[in-house]
Motif scaffolding. Structure first.
Motif, PDB file in Angstrom:
ATOM      1  N   GLY A  67      73.602  73.948  36.291  1.00 17.68           N
ATOM      2  CA  GLY A  67      75.008  74.410  35.755  1.00 17.68           C
ATOM      3  C   GLY A  67      76.135  73.392  36.075  1.00 17.68           C
ATOM      4  O   GLY A  67      77.172  73.597  35.799  1.00 17.68           O
ATOM      5  N   PHE A  68      75.673  72.471  36.695  1.00 17.52           N
ATOM      6  CA  PHE A  68      76.699  71.224  36.865  1.00 17.52           C
ATOM      7  C   PHE A  68      76.979  70.390  35.618  1.00 17.52           C
ATOM      8  O   PHE A  68      75.748  70.314  34.569  1.00 17.52           O
ATOM      9  CB  PHE A  68      76.355  70.218  37.845  1.00 17.52           C
ATOM     10  CG  PHE A  68      76.558  71.014  39.204  1.00 17.52           C
ATOM     11  CD1 PHE A  68      77.618  70.874  39.982  1.00 17.52           C
ATOM     12  CD2 PHE A  68      75.506  71.817  39.870  1.00 17.52           C
ATOM     13  CE1 PHE A  68      77.830  71.450  41.028  1.00 17.52           C
ATOM     14  CE2 PHE A  68      75.418  72.299  41.061  1.00 17.52           C
ATOM     15  CZ  PHE A  68      76.713  72.265  41.896  1.00 17.52           C
ATOM     16  N   SER A  69      78.231  70.219  35.111  1.00 19.99           N
ATOM     17  CA  SER A  69      78.485  69.337  33.982  1.00 19.99           C
ATOM     18  C   SER A  69      79.052  67.862  34.433  1.00 19.99           C
ATOM     19  O   SER A  69      79.375  67.950  35.476  1.00 19.99           O
ATOM     20  CB  SER A  69      79.289  70.252  33.074  1.00 19.99           C
ATOM     21  OG  SER A  69      80.524  70.136  33.381  1.00 19.99           O
ATOM     22  N   LYS A  70      79.353  67.306  33.431  1.00 23.22           N
ATOM     23  CA  LYS A  70      80.133  65.993  33.538  1.00 23.22           C
ATOM     24  C   LYS A  70      81.412  66.250  34.256  1.00 23.22           C
ATOM     25  O   LYS A  70      81.884  65.437  35.011  1.00 23.22           O
ATOM     26  CB  LYS A  70      80.422  65.601  32.301  1.00 23.22           C
ATOM     27  CG  LYS A  70      79.322  64.750  31.398  1.00 23.22           C
ATOM     28  CD  LYS A  70      79.811  64.196  30.241  1.00 23.22           C
ATOM     29  CE  LYS A  70      79.048  63.258  29.609  1.00 23.22           C
ATOM     30  NZ  LYS A  70      79.142  62.510  28.449  1.00 23.22           N
ATOM     31  N   GLN A  71      82.051  67.523  33.814  1.00 17.27           N
ATOM     32  CA  GLN A  71      83.234  67.851  34.544  1.00 17.27           C
ATOM     33  C   GLN A  71      83.314  67.888  36.049  1.00 17.27           C
ATOM     34  O   GLN A  71      84.234  68.249  36.732  1.00 17.27           O
ATOM     35  CB  GLN A  71      83.832  69.034  33.877  1.00 17.27           C
ATOM     36  CG  GLN A  71      84.132  68.744  32.505  1.00 17.27           C
ATOM     37  CD  GLN A  71      85.053  67.810  32.139  1.00 17.27           C
ATOM     38  OE1 GLN A  71      85.815  67.548  32.903  1.00 17.27           O
ATOM     39  NE2 GLN A  71      85.033  67.168  30.833  1.00 17.27           N
ATOM     40  N   ASP A  72      81.955  68.127  36.482  1.00 17.27           N
ATOM     41  CA  ASP A  72      82.094  68.366  37.997  1.00 17.27           C
ATOM     42  C   ASP A  72      81.855  66.779  38.783  1.00 17.27           C
ATOM     43  O   ASP A  72      81.719  66.840  40.076  1.00 17.27           O
ATOM     44  CB  ASP A  72      80.699  69.106  38.312  1.00 17.27           C
ATOM     45  CG  ASP A  72      80.745  70.535  37.935  1.00 17.27           C
ATOM     46  OD1 ASP A  72      81.726  71.120  38.173  1.00 17.27           O
ATOM     47  OD2 ASP A  72      80.219  70.932  37.130  1.00 17.27           O
ATOM     48  N   GLY A 105      84.651  72.576  33.593  1.00 13.35           N
ATOM     49  CA  GLY A 105      83.110  72.372  34.315  1.00 13.35           C
ATOM     50  C   GLY A 105      82.082  73.371  33.812  1.00 13.35           C
ATOM     51  O   GLY A 105      80.995  73.249  34.538  1.00 13.35           O
ATOM     52  N   PHE A 106      82.529  74.326  33.135  1.00 17.23           N
ATOM     53  CA  PHE A 106      81.471  75.748  33.256  1.00 17.23           C
ATOM     54  C   PHE A 106      80.439  75.270  32.088  1.00 17.23           C
ATOM     55  O   PHE A 106      80.958  74.562  31.175  1.00 17.23           O
ATOM     56  CB  PHE A 106      82.214  76.912  32.770  1.00 17.23           C
ATOM     57  CG  PHE A 106      82.849  77.722  33.926  1.00 17.23           C
ATOM     58  CD1 PHE A 106      81.897  78.343  35.099  1.00 17.23           C
ATOM     59  CD2 PHE A 106      83.963  77.243  34.246  1.00 17.23           C
ATOM     60  CE1 PHE A 106      82.722  78.794  36.264  1.00 17.23           C
ATOM     61  CE2 PHE A 106      84.865  77.409  35.650  1.00 17.23           C
ATOM     62  CZ  PHE A 106      84.105  78.203  36.322  1.00 17.23           C
ATOM     63  N   THR A 163      84.941  75.520  29.415  1.00 19.96           N
ATOM     64  CA  THR A 163      83.859  74.102  29.459  1.00 19.96           C
ATOM     65  C   THR A 163      84.562  72.938  29.841  1.00 19.96           C
ATOM     66  O   THR A 163      84.101  72.193  30.483  1.00 19.96           O
ATOM     67  CB  THR A 163      83.581  74.106  27.966  1.00 19.96           C
ATOM     68  OG1 THR A 163      82.993  75.307  27.404  1.00 19.96           O
ATOM     69  CG2 THR A 163      82.507  72.745  27.762  1.00 19.96           C
ATOM     70  N   ALA A 164      85.887  72.688  29.551  1.00 18.76           N
ATOM     71  CA  ALA A 164      86.602  71.606  30.132  1.00 18.76           C
ATOM     72  C   ALA A 164      86.749  71.680  31.483  1.00 18.76           C
ATOM     73  O   ALA A 164      86.854  70.558  32.140  1.00 18.76           O
ATOM     74  CB  ALA A 164      87.844  71.543  29.296  1.00 18.76           C
TER      75      ALA A 164
END
Lengths: 576, 576
Positions: free
Chosen positions: B539-544, A539-540, A536-537
């Motif tokens: 599927g994109f998150s902040k981490q991207d 980016g998933f 998760t960290a």
């Protein structure tokens, strides 16, 4: 096992540390995943200086307990971008355990273009120049190490694809017969290559036995445990006789044998590549149909596959490889498949990813369907040498799909989907979708219950019960992967109550503990959550726990099943 | 513009629909993004039958308003996996607008291996066989269409990389001089290739003028708007004289000109590739230093770059391309750079991605640093023909990095980072990180304020104010991209109050509306959120929303700046 070695490749220093309290009860995957999650920045580049490559024997490795000789390797994967654990047989795990080494953490990266061999002895770890090994493949490296250090030397090595940091590169481990076992999945060979380590040699001269707190209790438990392995029809009879390749006919019958790049669930020429045919061929030619990947293995699911003249072709010839080349890539000649397997060992690429990507290259028109000779050439002369085509293929199924603009690309989190179709064996689809490692059947092997009726039965064609099945198995597997035990102990553990009790007794006897079954389950859950949090960290999101789109609209014969789980149903997996 | 055409490539049918109420006030990017978000499953394969390719002229396109002739193309991007909008000049946008076509939605995919040309007339859209065009590059296609239909035919086409569904493939648009403008970024050419559309021809015979609700108000606003463009030093003087390439010396001076694959912020040979040198060369050789990409352009930032004999080499020769090949890939000869630009137009790949990936190939040792001749060969004979090396390169910077195991890979969401170093021009780094499109300078061009001091000044080297700057510009740009206006109208709009008012008046006069500045801001916000929601569902998150790791630990001279935003600081971007 009271030492942790920290190898800094940036400044070529080593440090021997004592084991921190919080890592004391961990081994194998539990330890490698915990270290990677604690020390590797989730968003780091997998081939950069901030990734770490961690090796750890299991909690029971080095003891006389059957099946306990597996080594865990962990890192952030260059193939998937997730955390990655991959475990392998061979001699290294037991050697390290006897040397008291609980883990080796390789960090940093050399700035100079020089290659190294790490040499591990009871005196510590030294950096040896390895530029002369550059360009060599694994069998040549192992032979050279045996010539130099004698046959007992432990060897971990990478071939040219690993040097070139290709995402399908594995880490080879010398086995008791001087052949190769592999940390196959997830491209850990590329991480080793990025650290400029071509080879690790282990000389365990002077090592003692692994201490056991309660030897009597251990012996009693070991006996029950071994008996259960021999009593169970899968681990005691099916696997020793036919190897894992017993599954070709079983999966074909079930309609779950992906054929011609996941177009069909049955393969017309299945008999030519089946475990039964393989067994008869080996017996007729004078090979070995029973063979272990590490000392102390009593399942003996491996084999030595030989040519008509009795000459070695390959060993550790697994169902997933044979499926991938035989059914999915349509190669009908088992000898050609065996030669490909040997080449993948030699150049050092994961034989599951390798098989899946070759079928994808056939989908792209780069290799003719079923052309086993061309596959050998491509493995040896393209991937093995890092030509442009070899770079595309050697970086895995996902890159082949992108390079050639394909839509039917069987990957989850960019890792090739193994030998069981998720539409017709739905439990394994949940494992592929949710595993913290990308598509990985071993993460939660629902085939046991969906197909082999081990641990009960869950109908493979309906959705009912699959999420729970996969969840329970993934939790159990994470715990088992921490013991150093091979995953096949699950067969008796699921069916024979004394078997699982004996496993816990082995842990308690070794360490003087009082673990219960619940403790083991909690350990499994904790490991999965650590891995999931890392991802998760990195980016998933939930949206990455999905299968490729084509499974949802392309029905697979003979059942004409599609992948029909809703997002919400899949996401229930993480409700624990 | 009251018609929407829906082209179904699965069954080769077309449907003309009236414009739904909720889409009536949208055009350009606002419309293409809204349609993609509404109709494309976010997790679909970008090259599969469920992706859609949408074209839409802007809200003001086809009117006499200056700078309003741009066409928006949208789809899920095969390069980034995000939603993607890319807009281009040329003649198509104004032709479609005059034909009353508000959008064309291309959906499905042929199952047969047959290629098509869509032919658009006032009678509708027909499918024409285009197998004879397969294997041809863009200039040959345009020439053939002109031969067949005469010089006024509108043409959208893809070269061989688009046919082969490479992720760097763009969509070419014929311009008023029979040359090429491009929907460059995000691999939309591959989406067109996946639909098996080689070419779209537009014959606007019989089309009428775009209706304007209040012609007097329109004329008045158009005059003020045009005057502001001519009055502003950037759009009225800098760009017409030197083209966008005026930026080479400016960015070099600022230490923000990424050089040798983002190693340095200044380039020793900057004078050889500067806009000033280019201008003098063009004048000396008899080319054109002022030139528009569409009828009605009064900025004229384009040019026709010619050889010593006065023969055409390229046009639309942009700063980002010249930076990428000249500074980042170290090619010193502007003629070589121009020839590469021409080749990228011809084979049809994004000239930003193309330039960035060539430098990355140099990093990998595949091409010698600065070798402009070899770059031409690689573009023409490898990427242009789809060899294995061409497949690696033609799929973009990210694939080159993975194929060759590189760590220094300048991409965000797998899209190559353009011509402004995010360490020394920090505002643009926020745009690269947060843009819904992957690394894209045009999404929120902070260079205006960080470097050109347009719209105020925010020190490029400190973190203060960059997130707010990028946010405001990204919101404004999303709105401007919906009008069909070129992004350079931002220069007067940011500095001259009447300019922005005139833009709103143009919209109100055309449609008989009463939009305010707030409405325009709300439109921009709404578009960004629609795009962001699509990406989240994909599927994109902040981490991207992060830059490549090496920017955080590799200081760039001369300021020795690193990328030092915390995750929390970046994530504030979406607080609106």
């Amino acid at each position: 096992m009271n030492k942790i070695f920290r190898i800094n490749m940036s400044n070529l220093t080593t440090k021997c540390e004592s084991v921190p309290e919080e890592w004391a009860g961990l081994g194998g995957r539990g330890l490698t995943s915990t270290i990677v999650a604690a020390e590797v920045p989730p968003r780091c580049h997998p081939l950069g200086p901030n990734n770490k490559l961690v090796f750890a024997p299991g909690l029971l490795t080095g003891t006389p307990a059957a099946q306990s000789g597996r080594l865990s390797a962990g890192a952030k994967s260059p193939l998937t971008g997730t955390i990655k654990e991959s475990n392998a047989g061979g001699t290294a795990a037991q050697q390290l355990a006897r040397m008291g080494i609980k883990a080796i953490i390789i960090e940093g990266a050399p700035t100079e273009d020089k290659w190294y061999r790490l040499h591990i002895t009871m005196d510590g770890i030294t950096f040896e120049a390895a530029d002369s090994l550059v360009g060599k493949q694994n069998f040549a490296i192992i032979d050279e190490m045996i010539d130099t250090f004698g046959p007992k030397i432990g060897v971990l090595s990478i071939g040219v694809p690993g040097e070139m940091r290709m995402c399908a590169a594995n880490i080879s481990v010398k086995d008791p017969d001087q052949k190769i076992r592999s940390h196959g999945r997830g491209g850990l060979g590329a991480v080793m290559g990025s650290k400029k380590i071509k080879c690790i040699t282990i000389d365990d001269t002077g090592a003692s036995k692994v201490p056991i707190a309660d030897p009597d209790k251990f012996r009693a438990a070991a006996k029950i445990f071994a008996k259960s392995l021999l009593d169970h029809p899968v681990s005691g009879e099916g696997l020793p006789t036919y190897g894992t390749n017993i599954l070709i006919n079983i999966l074909n019958e079930a309609g779950g044998l992906p054929t011609k790049n996941f177009r069909y669930g049955q393969c017309e020429h299945h008999e030519k590549i089946s475990g039964e045919t393989m067994h008869d061929t080996i017996v007729e030619r004078g090979g070995k149909h029973k063979h272990g990947c590490h000392a102390g293995c009593i399942i003996q699911c491996s084999q030595v596959y030989v040519d008509r003249a009795g000459g070695y072709i390959t060993s550790g010839f697994e169902y997933e490889t044979i499926w991938g080349l035989g059914a999915n890539a349509m190669i009908e000649d088992l000898d050609d498949i065996a030669k490909c397997d040997n080449l993948m060992d030699d150049i050092g690429i994961d034989s599951i990813e390798g098989a899946v990507l070759l079928a994808t290259a056939m989908e792209a028109g780069v290799i003719p369907w079923g052309d086993g000779k061309e596959c050998q050439r491509v493995l040896r002369d393209e991937i093995g040498k890092g030509t442009p085509l070899g770079r595309i293929l050697g970086n895995g199924t996902g890159m082949v799909g992108t390079a050639y603009g394909l839509v039917r690309v069987p990957v989850v989190k960019n890792q090739g989907i193994p030998a069981y179709d998720p539409r017709s064996v739905k439990g394994i689809g949940i494992t592929y979708a949710t595993s913290t490692m990308g598509a990985d059947h071993t993460a939660g092997y629902t085939i046991a219950t969906n197909i082999l009726k081990v641990g009960g039965y869950v109908d493979p064609l309906t959705k009912d019960g699959q999420v729970e099945l996969s969840r329970n198995l993934q939790i159990a597997t994470a715990a088992v992967d921490s013991t150093g035990m091979c995953v096949f102990i699950a067969f008796p553990a699921l069916d024979i109550p004394e078997s699982f009790t004996a496993l816990i007794d082995l842990l308690n006897a070794t360490y003087g503990l009082d673990l219960t079954a619940d403790d083991v389950t909690e350990l499994g859950k904790k490991i999965l959550k650590i891995e999931h949090d890392f991802n998760t960290a990195a980016g998933f999101s939930k949206q990455d726990d999905r299968l490729p789109e084509f499974f949802s609209y392309e029905p697979i014969p003979p059942h004409n099943a599609v992948w029909d789980f809703t997002d919400e149903e899949i996401d229930e997996f993480w409700d624990f």
